[in-house]
Every structure is written in structure tokens, then in C-alpha cells.
Write an enzyme that holds these catalytic residues in place. Structure first.
Site, PDB file in Angstrom:
ATOM      1  N   CYS A 257       0.817  -1.218   0.000  1.00  0.00           N
ATOM      2  CA  CYS A 257       0.000   0.000   0.000  1.00  0.00           C
ATOM      3  C   CYS A 257       0.856   1.275   0.000  1.00  0.00           C
ATOM      4  CB  CYS A 257      -0.996  -0.031   1.156  1.00  0.00           C
ATOM      5  SG  CYS A 257      -2.618   0.594   0.677  1.00  0.00           S
ATOM      6  N   HIS A 343      -4.115  -5.298   0.178  1.00  0.00           N
ATOM      7  CA  HIS A 343      -3.781  -5.836   1.496  1.00  0.00           C
ATOM      8  C   HIS A 343      -3.874  -7.363   1.524  1.00  0.00           C
ATOM      9  CE1 HIS A 343      -3.357  -2.167   3.964  1.00  0.00           C
ATOM     10  NE2 HIS A 343      -4.173  -1.636   3.069  1.00  0.00           N
ATOM     11  N   GLU A 345      -2.788  -9.318   3.701  1.00  0.00           N
ATOM     12  CA  GLU A 345      -2.971  -9.822   5.064  1.00  0.00           C
ATOM     13  C   GLU A 345      -4.434  -9.793   5.494  1.00  0.00           C
ATOM     14  OE1 GLU A 345      -3.669  -5.681   5.664  1.00  0.00           O
ATOM     15  OE2 GLU A 345      -2.144  -6.684   4.473  1.00  0.00           O
TER      16      GLU A 345
END
Length: 366
Positions: A257, A343, A345
Site C-alpha cells: 500500500c 492488502h 494480510e
């Protein structure tokens, strides 16, 4: 359940548009850039994500608060959004392992919230007119006073916010006897990133946003990580310099990001503020290397310049956003470096992108 009267409240946009609603919990005013997230679940993760610092969040899901809060599942040390706008707010919750109601959590964290807003009309307005500054007022301050105060709120373009959410002191995460050591530059890091690295036999030392390359290198890490975070990447001169020095020393580097944007800037690729940005948990991305599609979680208002990236002989685009063709991932051809604009995760249901952490470990092994 007893009937309670709630204070009238307004959301005032910087162009003068007003949306009416009701106050939740705290009385006062709060300022920020208004944006919307299309996720149908995960409000707790959204509210505590440091990348949302300085932003008033509009929830497109019609019901917020229905499953309460579990403080073991937050992404940072507390709420990071500036304020919340929603349609229906649930004062009661039904989740068995919730520790408290969302209203109680908001009151503890001093978050100003407005509900009973026509969020479909509001999101449609933002889509047409772009993200802009706004103020939520729940204390009856006059519109003229609010307009005057709102005029002094800085635009997100050019705003450095990583310093507001980064750790003040270095700290460790994971098992100190793990196989791999990772130096992470905290620009607003999410806890689940650390969990994903630790799960892959990594011991992580997290450094403040203004740390130097020598600070990170003193940990003698096997790899370097540049985190997500809020604000405009261009003012982060220190982080950009750190990325340059990591690349000069040809160390394994992974960015997510804001970290992805910093790596782009370190390579002379400019960034720009998007009209609305990408915020949600079902964004389609194509991996150009494997040819596979991924359903991804995204949260960003800036992006790297695609034309400049395509013209750079040292870089290649690895992932594209299928809705608008923006850059979703890149890698360096002659360096051990890659990054993504989303993202991996977050894993919002599908775990399509978690392989990127495995790829980072493979790069370290090489």
C-alpha cells in the site's frame, strides 16, 4: 428496550452540501476527508486501520454494530478514523465472543458518529464529485461556523500523516528464535501483517517512520518491509531515502500500500491522488505473471503513475486492478524487490493474496 431521544446531527461537505442524521454517543465536531468503504463486514478492522487516519468513513453496509467489538481482533491500538457515517446503528449486538457493544467502544475512544443518514445518496454523491473534506457536527454548532472551520482543514494531497500513527519507539513481534529476521518501517502498520510474517517463522523489529536505513540495518535483518499507512506518500522523504538505500544494497524488500507507493517514488515514479480511491473487500485484481484473478481487500486514495511505470526499464507491472486498470502490483527486474497496492494480510473471506508473504520468504531464501 427503552425509547431514547437522540440529538440531531449533520454532515457538511466542503462544497456546502449537507446530509442530516442523528448523533451516536459523543457530542462534538470532527473533521476529515470523507470516503466510503463497500465492505459488508469487518467494520472493526476498518475503524482501527491506521491507513484511515484523518478520514471520515461512510459505511455502505446498512447495519453497523450488530456484532459488537472483540478487542483481540483490532488492527492497531485504537480507532483511527476521524468519524463514522452510517445508516442503521445497532446499539445491541448478538456475537457471542464480543467484549462490548460498538457504542461503548466509540464512547471509550471518543469517536463522533452520525447515523440515520441516507448513505446511498451520500455515496452516490461522493462517487460523482470525488472525495472531499467534511465535518460531522453533533453539538448544534451553526453551519456558518462549521463552514469557516472546514475551510481551514488541509487537503489530503500533500498531507503527511504517517508520523501521526507510527510507533514512537522500536518494538519486536514474534519469536526471537525464528529463522528469519525482518526490519519493518512502520508508516501505519496493521497488526495482521505482523501476524502473517510471524506465522512464516519471522521475528520482526518494527521501526518508527523516521528511522534511517542504518537504523533498520543495525538489526541485521534478512529482509526489509515497508508498511501501509495514511496520507500522501510524496512528503515521506525519509522513507523514500530508506527504500533507495535498501535497493542500493540489493536487500530483499516487500512493500504494501503506502510502502508500495514509497518504492515507486524511490524509483522516480510519481504518485497521484485518485478521484475516489479504492476501499472495500471485493476488489478484482489480475496477476499478470500467473494469469490468475484475485479478490482483494483495498484501502488507498493514492496510486503510482502507470504510464511512467510502463516506461521504466527497471520495473514491471505484476498486478492490475480490473475495475479501472490502475497499478495493483510491481516488481524490479534486477533487484530483490516487489510490492502491491492492496492488502494480502486482510483475507476478507478468500485468501487469494496470502501467497505474497510466501513469495517474500522465498525471495529471502534466494
Amino acid at each position: 428496550m427503552k425509547y431514547t431521544t437522540r440529538q440531531s446531527a449533520i454532515l457538511l461537505l466542503s462544497d456546502g452540501t449537507i446530509f442530516h442524521g442523528k448523533s451516536i454517543g459523543i457530542s462534538g465536531t470532527t473533521f476529515g476527508e470523507v470516503c466510503f468503504n463497500t465492505g459488508m463486514t469487518g467494520y472493526q478492522e476498518i475503524f482501527t486501520d491506521p491507513s484511515y487516519f484523518g478520514q471520515i468513513m461512510v459505511a455502505t453496509n446498512a447495519h453497523i454494530g450488530n456484532y459488537g467489538v472483540n478487542e483481540n481482533e483490532v488492527e492497531s491500538d485504537g480507532i483511527k478514523i476521524s468519524g463514522l457515517v452510517c445508516k442503521n446503528f445497532s446499539f445491541n449486538y448478538s456475537r457471542a465472543d464480543a467484549s462490548e457493544s460498538l457504542e461503548e467502544y466509540f464512547i471509550k475512544q471518543n469517536l463522533i458518529c452520525i447515523s440515520d443518514v441516507d448513505t446511498r445518496a451520500l455515496v452516490s454523491y461522493i462517487r460523482d464529485n470525488g472525495a472531499m473534506n467534511a465535518v460531522i457536527c453533533t453539538d448544534g454548532t451553526s453551519v456558518e461556523e462549521l463552514k469557516a472551520s472546514l475551510a481551514n482543514v488541509p487537503d489530503m494531497k500533500g498531507l503527511e500523516l504517517a508520523s501521526k500513527v507510527s510507533t514512537k519507539e522500536p518494538y519486536f513481534y514474534g519469536d526471537e528464535n525464528a529463522t528469519y529476521k525482518i526490519a519493518a518501517l512502520d508508516l501505519g502498520i496493521k497488526t495482521n501483517i505482523l501476524r502473517n510474517l510471524a506465522k512464516r517463522d519471522c521475528y520482526i523489529k518494527v521501526f518508527p517512520f523516521d528511522s534511517t536505513y542504518n537504523d533498520l540495518a543495525s538489526f541485521n535483518p534478512d529482509g526489509f518491509f515497508l508498511s501501509n499507512g495514511p496520507g500522501d506518500p510524496e512528503p515521506l522523504a525519509g522513507a523514500i531515502q530508506v527504500a533507495k538505500e535498501i535497493l542500493e544494497n540489493n536487500k530483499p524488500l516487500f512493500g504494501i500500500c503506502l510502502g508500495h507507493q514509497v518504492i515507486g517514488l524511490a524509483n522516480g515514479i510519481s504518485t497521484y491522488k485518485m478521484f475516489n480511491g479504492h476501499r472495500g473487500i471485493n476488489h478484482p485484481v489480475k496477476n499478470l505473471i500467473s494469469g490468475k484473478g484475485e479478490i482483494t481487500s483495498q484501502n488507498h486514495g493514492f496510486a503510482v503513475n502507470k504510464e511512467e511505470l510502463e516506461a521504466n526499464a527497471d520495473l514491471e507491472i505484476t498486478h492490475v486492478h480490473l475495475n479501472d486498470g490502475t497499478v495493483a502490483g510491481m516488481r524490479m527486474k534486477d533487484k530483490n524487490c516487489f510490492s502491491v497496492q492492496y492488502h494480502p494480510e486482510a483475507s476478507p473471506g478468500p485468501h487469494d493474496s496470502s501467497y505474497l508473504f510466501d513469495q517474500f520468504i522465498e525471495n529471502i531464501k534466494k
